[in-house]
Write a protein that holds these residues in place. Structure first.
Motif, PDB file in Angstrom:
ATOM      1  N   ALA A   1       1.173  -1.033  -0.088  1.00  0.00           N
ATOM      2  CA  ALA A   1       0.145  -0.232  -0.026  1.00  0.00           C
ATOM      3  C   ALA A   1       1.206   1.453   0.354  1.00  0.00           C
ATOM      4  CB  ALA A   1      -0.516  -0.016   1.439  1.00  0.00           C
ATOM      5  N   ALA A   2       2.104   1.046   0.868  1.00  0.00           N
ATOM      6  CA  ALA A   2       2.677   2.329   1.011  1.00  0.00           C
ATOM      7  C   ALA A   2       3.775   2.558  -1.108  1.00  0.00           C
ATOM      8  CB  ALA A   2       4.433   2.107   2.025  1.00  0.00           C
ATOM      9  N   LEU A   3       3.851   1.825  -1.101  1.00  0.00           N
ATOM     10  CA  LEU A   3       4.502   1.929  -3.004  1.00  0.00           C
ATOM     11  C   LEU A   3       3.525   1.927  -3.548  1.00  0.00           C
ATOM     12  CD1 LEU A   3       6.157   1.146  -5.166  1.00  0.00           C
ATOM     13  CD2 LEU A   3       5.516  -1.133  -4.665  1.00  0.00           C
ATOM     14  N   LEU A   4       2.004   1.316  -3.363  1.00  0.00           N
ATOM     15  CA  LEU A   4       1.335   2.084  -4.234  1.00  0.00           C
ATOM     16  C   LEU A   4       0.584   3.692  -4.136  1.00  0.00           C
ATOM     17  CD1 LEU A   4      -1.285  -1.552  -5.000  1.00  0.00           C
ATOM     18  CD2 LEU A   4       0.402  -0.344  -6.648  1.00  0.00           C
ATOM     19  N   ASP A   5       0.534   3.780  -2.647  1.00  0.00           N
ATOM     20  CA  ASP A   5      -0.075   4.412  -2.104  1.00  0.00           C
ATOM     21  C   ASP A   5      -1.855   5.032  -2.568  1.00  0.00           C
ATOM     22  OD1 ASP A   5      -0.357   7.081  -0.843  1.00  0.00           O
ATOM     23  OD2 ASP A   5      -0.884   8.736  -2.181  1.00  0.00           O
TER      24      ASP A   5
ATOM     25  N   LEU B   1      -3.612  -9.548  -5.661  1.00  0.00           N
ATOM     26  CA  LEU B   1      -1.817  -9.139  -5.285  1.00  0.00           C
ATOM     27  C   LEU B   1      -1.198  -9.540  -3.761  1.00  0.00           C
ATOM     28  CD1 LEU B   1       0.886  -8.051  -6.877  1.00  0.00           C
ATOM     29  CD2 LEU B   1      -0.403  -5.554  -6.031  1.00  0.00           C
ATOM     30  N   VAL B   2      -1.456  -9.285  -3.094  1.00  0.00           N
ATOM     31  CA  VAL B   2      -0.924  -8.999  -1.801  1.00  0.00           C
ATOM     32  C   VAL B   2      -0.632 -10.690  -1.019  1.00  0.00           C
ATOM     33  CG1 VAL B   2      -1.354  -9.271   1.101  1.00  0.00           C
ATOM     34  CG2 VAL B   2      -2.048  -7.339  -0.842  1.00  0.00           C
ATOM     35  N   ASP B   3      -1.877 -11.742  -1.757  1.00  0.00           N
ATOM     36  CA  ASP B   3      -1.734 -13.181  -1.310  1.00  0.00           C
ATOM     37  C   ASP B   3      -0.221 -13.772  -2.204  1.00  0.00           C
ATOM     38  OD1 ASP B   3      -3.822 -13.451   0.291  1.00  0.00           O
ATOM     39  OD2 ASP B   3      -5.611 -13.952  -1.114  1.00  0.00           O
TER      40      ASP B   3
ATOM     41  N   ALA C   1       6.708  -7.257  -6.041  1.00  0.00           N
ATOM     42  CA  ALA C   1       5.568  -6.581  -6.006  1.00  0.00           C
ATOM     43  C   ALA C   1       5.555  -5.305  -7.475  1.00  0.00           C
ATOM     44  CB  ALA C   1       4.834  -5.244  -4.677  1.00  0.00           C
ATOM     45  N   GLU C   2       7.238  -5.100  -7.344  1.00  0.00           N
ATOM     46  CA  GLU C   2       6.703  -4.183  -8.892  1.00  0.00           C
ATOM     47  C   GLU C   2       6.556  -4.944  -9.721  1.00  0.00           C
ATOM     48  OE1 GLU C   2       8.937  -0.222  -7.299  1.00  0.00           O
ATOM     49  OE2 GLU C   2      10.362  -2.395  -8.081  1.00  0.00           O
ATOM     50  N   ALA C   3       6.930  -6.019  -9.910  1.00  0.00           N
ATOM     51  CA  ALA C   3       7.082  -6.983 -10.898  1.00  0.00           C
ATOM     52  C   ALA C   3       5.577  -7.744 -11.649  1.00  0.00           C
ATOM     53  CB  ALA C   3       7.838  -8.263 -10.560  1.00  0.00           C
TER      54      ALA C   3
ATOM     55  N   PRO D   1       8.200 -11.258 -15.062  1.00  0.00           N
ATOM     56  CA  PRO D   1       8.245 -12.696 -14.326  1.00  0.00           C
ATOM     57  C   PRO D   1       9.448 -11.835 -13.340  1.00  0.00           C
ATOM     58  CG  PRO D   1       8.960 -13.298 -17.017  1.00  0.00           C
ATOM     59  CD  PRO D   1       8.115 -11.697 -16.673  1.00  0.00           C
ATOM     60  N   VAL D   2       9.273 -12.382 -11.879  1.00  0.00           N
ATOM     61  CA  VAL D   2       9.849 -11.686 -10.780  1.00  0.00           C
ATOM     62  C   VAL D   2      11.420 -12.013 -11.744  1.00  0.00           C
ATOM     63  CG1 VAL D   2      10.246 -12.027  -9.149  1.00  0.00           C
ATOM     64  CG2 VAL D   2       8.025 -12.051  -9.657  1.00  0.00           C
ATOM     65  N   ALA D   3      12.632 -11.393 -11.634  1.00  0.00           N
ATOM     66  CA  ALA D   3      13.954 -11.765 -11.929  1.00  0.00           C
ATOM     67  C   ALA D   3      14.740 -10.625 -11.516  1.00  0.00           C
ATOM     68  CB  ALA D   3      13.553 -11.662 -14.037  1.00  0.00           C
ATOM     69  N   GLY D   4      15.664  -9.970 -12.293  1.00  0.00           N
ATOM     70  CA  GLY D   4      16.585  -8.932 -12.059  1.00  0.00           C
ATOM     71  C   GLY D   4      17.077  -9.365 -10.326  1.00  0.00           C
ATOM     72  N   HIS D   5      17.050  -7.750  -9.885  1.00  0.00           N
ATOM     73  CA  HIS D   5      17.092  -7.554  -8.148  1.00  0.00           C
ATOM     74  C   HIS D   5      16.531  -8.959  -7.510  1.00  0.00           C
ATOM     75  CE1 HIS D   5      18.541  -5.516  -4.902  1.00  0.00           C
ATOM     76  NE2 HIS D   5      16.664  -5.512  -4.129  1.00  0.00           N
ATOM     77  N   ALA D   6      15.279  -8.617  -7.145  1.00  0.00           N
ATOM     78  CA  ALA D   6      14.976 -10.000  -6.546  1.00  0.00           C
ATOM     79  C   ALA D   6      15.487 -11.454  -6.382  1.00  0.00           C
ATOM     80  CB  ALA D   6      13.189 -10.169  -6.986  1.00  0.00           C
ATOM     81  N   ALA D   7      15.720 -12.077  -8.129  1.00  0.00           N
ATOM     82  CA  ALA D   7      16.161 -13.490  -7.894  1.00  0.00           C
ATOM     83  C   ALA D   7      17.370 -12.755  -8.015  1.00  0.00           C
ATOM     84  CB  ALA D   7      16.124 -13.732  -9.558  1.00  0.00           C
ATOM     85  N   ASP D   8      18.615 -12.234  -7.974  1.00  0.00           N
ATOM     86  CA  ASP D   8      19.536 -11.514  -7.767  1.00  0.00           C
ATOM     87  C   ASP D   8      20.007 -11.670  -6.000  1.00  0.00           C
ATOM     88  OD1 ASP D   8      20.489 -11.430 -10.069  1.00  0.00           O
ATOM     89  OD2 ASP D   8      20.398  -9.411 -11.093  1.00  0.00           O
ATOM     90  N   ARG D   9      18.800 -11.185  -5.444  1.00  0.00           N
ATOM     91  CA  ARG D   9      19.264 -11.090  -4.001  1.00  0.00           C
ATOM     92  C   ARG D   9      18.950 -12.151  -3.502  1.00  0.00           C
ATOM     93  NH1 ARG D   9      20.726 -11.109   0.451  1.00  0.00           N
ATOM     94  NH2 ARG D   9      19.846  -9.239   1.841  1.00  0.00           N
ATOM     95  N   ALA D  10      18.588 -13.035  -3.825  1.00  0.00           N
ATOM     96  CA  ALA D  10      17.746 -14.536  -3.549  1.00  0.00           C
ATOM     97  C   ALA D  10      19.089 -15.396  -3.500  1.00  0.00           C
ATOM     98  CB  ALA D  10      16.615 -15.390  -3.704  1.00  0.00           C
ATOM     99  N   VAL D  11      19.813 -15.826  -4.991  1.00  0.00           N
ATOM    100  CA  VAL D  11      20.882 -16.045  -5.249  1.00  0.00           C
ATOM    101  C   VAL D  11      22.130 -15.642  -4.455  1.00  0.00           C
ATOM    102  CG1 VAL D  11      22.669 -16.919  -7.280  1.00  0.00           C
ATOM    103  CG2 VAL D  11      20.020 -16.552  -7.811  1.00  0.00           C
TER     104      VAL D  11
END
Length: 813
Positions: free
Chosen positions: A137-141, A148-150, A167-169, A175-185
C-alpha cells in the motif's frame, strides 16, 4: 554530529520498515529521546533490513545531534573477531554511550553476552500478510488487491528485501527476475557449503529437522545442527521451515541436474521412511527418474490414490511406475482405466485390448470393463454389453442392452442385481433402474433415479467406469419428457462442476436443448464450445454435432447453409449405429434429408429405429419424439400418407407425463392444416401444447403454416401474431437491442408487399411457402428478402428476423 534539531523521522526512510513493529518502535524511542544512554542489538537474517535500520538511526542522530557523546553503529557484528567485541564492551562501559549492534541471529556469538544491554534486542522477522499489504500500500499509495498481496506473500515468505521488487514485477506484469532473484541467489551463494546443502534439500521438500536432514546430506548430527542454525540466519526460510517460494526456484536453478536427481531420490526415500504419503513423494521420484522396485511401488500407490480424483495424473504415475521397473502387464488394466476416466478413449481401448489378448493376462475383468465403457461412449453398444458381462453379470450392461433393444436381458440383470454398498455401486444401480424405468416404468421415476445418481457423482466428478454419465441420461430423459429446464440445470451443473472427460458430451447436449427451445444463437455457441468448429472423433458426439448444425440451418431457412451442412450429417449418421439414445439426432437429420430430397440416406436408419422401438415395446417416452420427427420429414417431403401413418402410431401411445399427447394433437392439427382446414382455436391450442413440450420452434412453425393456408385475412393475422409471440424468446437480446438501435422508429420504411413478406418470414415460412401464400414465385420472394435485408443492414437471417419482429411490433402499436 551537529546540533540538535527536529526529532521527526523522514517519511521516505521510514517507509522501508512499514509493517516491522520492532524497528518502528526503536525509531520512535530514539526520535523521542536521542540523548538517552542506549546499548541495543538489532538482530535479523540477511535481507531483513539490518543495514537499512542502521541508516535510519544514523539519520536520526545526525538530525538531533550527539551532544558530544559517542554514537557507534556496527553492522554485520557476527563477523567481528573477539578483539573487536572487546572494544565494543569498553565503549559500552562509557557513560552516555549510544551503541547499536546489528548482527545475524547466530547462536554462537558468546562475546555478545558481555555487553551491558539496556533493552531487549530488536528482532527483525518475516512480515506477516497484513504487514506485506501495508508495505505494498505504501508503494502504491492505495489499498492493494487481495490477489496481489497473496501472490507477493507466497513468493517472498514475508522477506522484507523481496516484497517491494516482487510487487513491482507483479504490477508490471513481468516475471520476477533481476534484483529480487539476484538477491536470493546472492544470499544462497555467500552461505557456508553446509548451509547451502540444507537450503537445497529444504527447497526439495525435506523438513528442517536433524533426523531427516542427516541421512539426506550424509552428515553427522552435530554438523547438521550447526548448519541448520546457519540456515535460519539466512532469512531464506519461512516460519514453518519451508524455503521461500521465489528463493527455492532461484536455488534449484543453480544446481546441476545430475545432483538434483540424486537429492530428489534421497529426499523422497527419507519422506517415505517418515510416513509421508505416496502422492507427496511421487513427484520427486518422477523428476529424479528414480528406478527400482521401491520407486515403482510408490508411483503405483500414488496412481491408485489419485485414480478417481485425478485420473490423468494417475495415468502419468502408472506410466512412470512402468518406467521405474513395474511389470507392464500387471498395470495394463489400471492404466486403461485411468485413460478411460480422463476421456482418452482411444488409449483406454488400446491398453485394454492388450490385456484381453494375452492368454495369461491379469486383471482381465477390469480391462473388459474399461473396453466396454470406451465402446459405449463411442456408440458401439452391442459390443459394450458383451464386454460388461465378460467376467460376471454387471448392471452396467443394462444401458447398452436396452440401447440395442435387448430388454429381457436387461430386466433380468436389474432383477438379479445385488448392488454393492458403495457410492459407485449405488450410481450404477440407480442409473440402470432409471434407464429401465424409462422404457417399462414411469418416466418421472426414471428421471428421479438418474438425478439421484448424478447427485452422487457430484462430489468428485467421477462415478467410476460408466457407459454414459447420469447427467447426460437425465438430460435425455428430461428432453423426451418435455422438460428442457431440468435438462439445462443438470447439464450446466455437470459442465461447470466436473472434470473434462465428458465435457464435449455435456456441451453438445446443452446445445441440443437450446436448439429445441429455439435458441439458435445458444445452440451455435454451444456447438462451437464443444467442438471448436471441427468434426468430432467419437461417432456419438459427431452425430449430435452434425444434427445440431443441420437443425440450426433448417430452422433459419438457410438453404445454402443446409446444403453445406448435409455432407457432415450424412457421414455422421452412416458411421453411428442406431440406438435408443440417438433417436432425436437421427430424426433431425431425417427431416433435413427430406427437405433436401435426400431421403434415401436416412430411410434405412429410421426403419432400424422403428424396429428397435418395437423390440422395446414402443415406449412412448422414446417413440413419440421419433415419430414426430418422422411426421415433420413426411411434411417436408410433401408425403401426407407417410405423415398420416406416423400420426396414427402417435395417437396410440398417449401416456400421462410425456409429450406424446401434444405430438398426437399437433400431428392431427398439422394434417388438417395441410388439407386446407384451418381452425384458429385448434391451431393455437396445438401450438401451445408443443411449446409446453419444449418444442418452441415447431409450435411457431405450426401457427405460421396455418396462417399461409387460411383464406381469411383476420385468421391469418391472428395466427401470425401467435407465431411471433411463440418465437419471441428465441431472439438474442443483444441482437434485438442492436437491431432496434439501427432501425428505430425513424428507420427505412417497408412497402406493403415487404410487410407481407416480413410477416411470413417471422412466422418461419420458407421462400416457396411464402410464394404460395402471396401468389408470387420463390425467386421473387428471395429478391424481396434480399432487398429488405439490405435496407435494414441485417448481417444474416437471424439478425433480419430480429429486426423484422421489432418493425412489425412497432407497426401494430
Amino acid at each position: 554530529m551537529g546540533t540538535a534539531g527536529s526529532t521527526s523521522l523522514p517519511g521516505t526512510t521510514r517507509d522501508v520498515f512499514t509493517g516491522c513493529a520492532a524497528a518502528e518502535r526503536l525509531f520512535d524511542e530514539v526520535a523521542a529521546d536521542p540523548d538517552a544512554e542506549r546499548v541495543v542489538a538489532v538482530s535479523g537474517p540477511g535481507g531483513f533490513g539490518k543495514t537499512a535500520a542502521l541508516a535510519v538511526l544514523s539519520g536520526l542522530f545526525e538530525t538531533t545531534g550527539s551532544g558530544g557523546r559517542a554514537v557507534v553503529l556496527v553492522d554485520d557484528a557476527h563477523e567481528l573477531p573477539d578483539c573487536e567485541w572487546d572494544r565494543l564492551v569498553r565503549l559500552a562501559d562509557d557513560d552516555g554511550t549510544r551503541l547499536v549492534v546489528a548482527h545475524r541471529p547466530w547462536s554462537g556469538i558468546d562475546a555478545a553476552r558481555a555487553l551491558p544491554w539496556t533493552q531487549p534486542p530488536v528482532r527483525l522477522e518475516p512480515l506477516d500478510r497484513a504487514a506485506v499489504a501495508r508495505r505494498i500500500a505504501a508503494l502504491l499509495d492505495a489499498e492493494p488487491a487481495d490477489e496481489l498481496v497473496d501472490r507477493v506473500w507466497a513468493q517472498t515468505g514475508g522477506m522484507p528485501a523481496l516484497v517491494v521488487p516482487v510487487a513491482e514485477a507483479a504490477l508490471a506484469g513481468r516475471p520476477v527476475a533481476g534484483h529480487a532473484a539476484d538477491r536470493a541467489v546472492h544470499e544462497f551463494e555467500r552461505a557456508p557449503a553446509a548451509v547451502r546443502d540444507v537450503l537445497l534439500v529444504a527447497a526439495l521438500g525435506c523438513p528442517i529437522e536433524v533426523d531427516a536432514l542427516a541421512p539426506v546430506l550424509r552428515m553427522e548430527s552435530s554438523q547438521v545442527e550447526a548448519a541448520t542454525a546457519g540456515t535460519w540466519s539466512t532469512g531464506l526460510l519461512t516460519a514453518s521451515g519451508a524455503v521461500v517460494g521465489l528463493v527455492g526456484e532461484a536455488i534449484l536453478r543453480q544446481v546441476p541436474e545430475t545432483r538434483l536427481r540424486d537429492l530428489r531420490t534421497r529426499v523422497a526415500l527419507v519422506l517415505l521412511d517418515r510416513g509421508e504419503s505416496a502422492v507427496a513423494t511421487a513427484p520427486l521420484l518422477v523428476d529424479a527418474g528414480t528406478r527400482g522396485s521401491r520407486a515403482a511401488g510408490v508411483l503405483e500407490a500414488a496412481a491408485d490414490e489419485l485414480l478417481l480424483s485425478d485420473p490423468r495424473g494417475a495415468g502419468e504415475y502408472y506410466t512412470a511406475a512402468v518406467t521405474a521397473g513395474a511389470a507392464p502387464a500387471r498395470l495394463g488394466a489400471r492404466r486403461a482405466e485411468a485413460a478411460a476416466l480422463s476421456g482418452d478413449l482411444d488409449t483406454a481401448l488400446r491398453l485394454a485390448e492388450e490385456v484381453l489378448e494375452r492368454p495369461d493376462g491379469q486383471a482381465r475383468a477390469l480391462a473388459a470393463t474399461v473396453a466396454a465403457t470406451a465402446l459405449a461412449h463411442k456408440g458401439m453398444l452391442a459390443q459394450s454389453a458383451s464386454l460388461y458381462q465378460w467376467a460376471e453379470p454387471s448392471v452396467s450392461a443394462v444401458l447398452p442392452l436396452i440401447g440395442v433393444g435387448r430388454l429381457a436381458e436387461a430386466t433380468r440383470l436389474v432383477a438379479g442385481a445385488d448392488p454393492r454398498p458403495t457410492i459407485s455401486g449405488t450410481i450404477r444401480s440407480l442409473t440402470a433402474q432409471g434407464v429401465l424405468d424409462s422404457v417399462i416404468g414411469s418416466p418421472v421415476a426414471a428421471l428421479s433415479h438418474l438425478l439421484r445418481a448424478d447427485a452422487l457423482v457430484e462430489p468428485n466428478g467421477h462415478g467410476g467406469l460408466l457407459p454414459d454419465t447420469p447427467a447426460a441420461l437425465a438430460a435425455l430423459v428430461a428432453m423426451h419428457l418435455g422438460e428442457p429446464e431440468v435438462a439445462t440445470t443438470v447439464l450446466d451443473r455437470a459442465i461447470t462442476g466436473r472434470g473434462c472427460a465428458d465435457l464435449v458430451r455435456h456441451r453438445l447436449l446443452r446445445a441440443w436443448v437450446a436448439l429445441a427451445a429455439g435458441d439458435f444463437a445458444g445452440a451455435a455457441d454451444g456447438l462451437k464450445a464443444a467442438t471448436g468448429g471441427h468434426r468430432v472423433a467419437d461417432p456419438r458426439d459427431e452425430l449430435f454435432a452434425a444434427a445440431i448444425e443441420v437443425g440450426i440451418a433448417r430452422r433459419l431457412g438457410e438453404n445454402a447453409d443446409l446444403e453445406n451442412a448435409w455432407p457432415r450429417a450424412r457421414d455422421a449418421v452412416m458411421r453411428h449405429p442406431v440406438d435408443l439414445y440417438v433417436l432425436q439426432p437421427v430424426g433431425e437429420i431425417a427431416v433435413a434429408a427430406a427437405r433436401l430430397d435426400k431421403d434415401r440416406w436416412v430411410e434405412p436408419h429410421m426403419s432400424e429405429a422403428e424396429a428397435l422401438l418395437e423390440r422395446l415395446g414402443s415406449p412412448p417416452l422414446w417413440a413419440a419424439p421419433l415419430h414426430w420427427y418422422a411426421v415433420q420429414a413426411a411434411i417436408a417431403a410433401e408425403s401426407p400418407a407417410k405423415a398420416l401413418h406416423h400420426a396414427t402410431i402417435v395417437d396410440g401411445m398417449v401416456l400421462a407425463g410425456t409429450p406424446a399427447g401434444a405430438f398426437a394433437e399437433a400431428t392431427r392439427c398439422w394434417l388438417r392444416v395441410l388439407g386446407g382446414d384451418v381452425e384458429v382455436r385448434a391451431v393455437r391450442h396445438a401450438a401451445l401444447a408443443l411449446r409446453e413440450a419444449g418444442l418452441v420452434w415447431d409450435a411457431a412453425r405450426l401457427a405460421g403454416q396455418a396462417a399461409i393456408r387460411t383464406p381469411d385475412r383476420r385468421s391469418m393475422s391472428a395466427l401470425l401474431t401467435c407465431a411471433r409471440s411463440l418465437r419471441e424468446h428465441d431472439t438474442d437480446p443483444p441482437a434485438e437491442q442492436s437491431a432496434q438501435a439501427r432501425t428505430g422508429p425513424g428507420g427505412p420504411a417497408l412497402s406493403d408487399r415487404e410487410v407481407e413478406v416480413a410477416e411470413l418470414v417471422v412466422a418461419g415460412l420458407t421462400h416457396k411457402q411464402i410464394g404460395e401464400r402471396l401468389f408470387i414465385s420463390a425467386k421473387t420472394v428471395e429478391h424481396h428478402i434480399a432487398r429488405i435485408r439490405r435496407r435494414l443492414g441485417a448481417g444474416n437471417r437471424a439478425d433480419l428476423v430480429a429486426q423484422l419482429r421489432i418493425r412489425l411490433a412497432q407497426r401494430e402499436n
